[in-house]
Design an enzyme around this catalytic site. Sequence first.
Site, short mmCIF file in Angstrom:
data_model
loop_
_atom_site.label_atom_id
_atom_site.label_comp_id
_atom_site.label_asym_id
_atom_site.label_seq_id
_atom_site.Cartn_x
_atom_site.Cartn_y
_atom_site.Cartn_z
N ARG A 231 0.84 -1.20 0.00
CA ARG A 231 0.00 0.00 0.00
C ARG A 231 0.87 1.24 0.00
NH1 ARG A 231 -1.89 2.75 4.94
NH2 ARG A 231 -3.55 4.25 4.44
N ARG B 108 -10.37 20.35 8.74
CA ARG B 108 -9.45 20.78 9.79
C ARG B 108 -9.84 22.16 10.30
NH1 ARG B 108 -5.05 17.42 9.84
NH2 ARG B 108 -4.68 16.17 7.95
N LYS C 191 -13.28 2.68 0.73
CA LYS C 191 -12.98 2.57 2.15
C LYS C 191 -14.22 2.98 2.96
CE LYS C 191 -8.96 4.14 3.51
NZ LYS C 191 -7.83 5.08 3.67
N THR D 271 -6.28 -1.25 9.83
CA THR D 271 -6.03 -0.28 10.90
C THR D 271 -5.83 -0.91 12.27
OG1 THR D 271 -7.57 1.19 9.71
CG2 THR D 271 -6.62 2.00 11.76
#
Length: 497
Positions: A53, A94, A235, A293
């Site tokens: 990846r 953000r 995802k 993860t």
Amino acid sequence: MAQPATPARTSQSARAGKDLRQRKVKILATVGPASRAPDMLEKLYRAGVDAFRVNMSHGDHATHAETIASIRALEEKVARPITILCDLQGPKLRVGTFKNDRAVIRHSGHFTLDRNPEPGDETRVCLPHPELFGILQKGQRLLIDDGKLRLRVIRADDNEILCSAEVGGVISNRKGVNVPDAVVPVPALTEKDRRDLAFAVEHGADWIALSFVQRPEDVAEARRLMGGYGSLMAKIEKPAAITRLDEIVELADGIMVARGDLGVELNPEEVPPLQKRIVETARRQGKPVVVATQMLESMIEAPTPTRAEVSDVANAVYDGADAVMLSAETAAGAWPEEAVTIMDRIAAQVEADPGYAARVHFIETQPDPTTSDALAEACASIAKTLPISGIIVFTGSGSTARRVARERPGVPMLVLTPSERTARKVGLLWGAHAVRTRDIGSFEEMIAKGKRMALRHGFGTAGSRLITLAGVPFGTPGATNLLHVVTLTGDELKRRS
């Protein structure tokens, strides 16, 4: 009823360079500063990595191009197709900056997110995402810095979002913001993602992973930009995606259970059942599914994992995931090779468990009313009844191999294809060992080539029986209509010489 035979193990010399894994689940490892050197990439491959990846969230295109070139050089060296997945960053919300680079939000106090570009303090900060203003409603949550700070909306308008701090603490410049209770009207592909996607296509990435998918339209847009090249992995890391999971899985080529952000926006106890639901949905539709993860997170610093992490990896293998992924463990950790070795050992141990077959088949996959699906299901059934060493699949696009893998047969699958792209793509497919070979033109050639390749790649010895699956006329996509059981004599390679 006869028990399925495990593939006969040939001598080490006969298998030299062929790297037939003694497990069916695949290992996807992230490349980073700890692993991008050519010698370390080779060590990781030898330890068990099936696919690499490339995380587009970090590094520049020059570094990524060098990494991809190193992987392709390794592929040439080991004479085996190696899969490359480029993972797009996706839209990341953000906050702005603070007067002193940081501030403290008082627990239970009020805090405002606004459109004022001035540096913030302990009472407010700029939120440079105008699309969020006006869509948030009273009672909805905002999670900052991976959920370390939790705000609840009191009032929202076009200029300000007034919140109550359910969990306060230190906040610093440009920390990430998650909005779990609303579908955020931002495209899944930012301008950076579009540049990164074009780079991935140009450099021959086999899979492209799309981050923060919220709706099927996100998948459709990414596929349009890919222009027919490569395979698209969606995802699942946003709660909004769960509400339209079936549609997203249907449009994507593969699915990743991205538990990092999913775990931020959901309560921790909600993630395990959702993981199982996502894996089950992907398996029912016959799409490769990756569990990712924090699988061996402690191995970023420690040479051994915790028992809980081992159980986590094992649980994903028992669920029949096509692949399990290492993130920072191989990208930036102190023990990248050891992390791969441990993951390989866990997977092999689980698949050797006498109860594994029953557990991995907890999902009942219903074949579509097509000849291809019926024959794929028949392969698994025959492998349960006869002492079969493996399944040989001739395919151009990889779709036949995907159908067979969906049934999770008890024996490995030798995928023979004339397409380099297909051979690399199936590197994330459960139980598949891909070999690039010249196309076939007749039934006799198919049988002879299948036998030779089975011997050459360790799928049997003299007396071993294998299932052969192909389509007639040869070279016609989607025409899988032939199933044949063959027996090896053991001298097929000698007879050809």
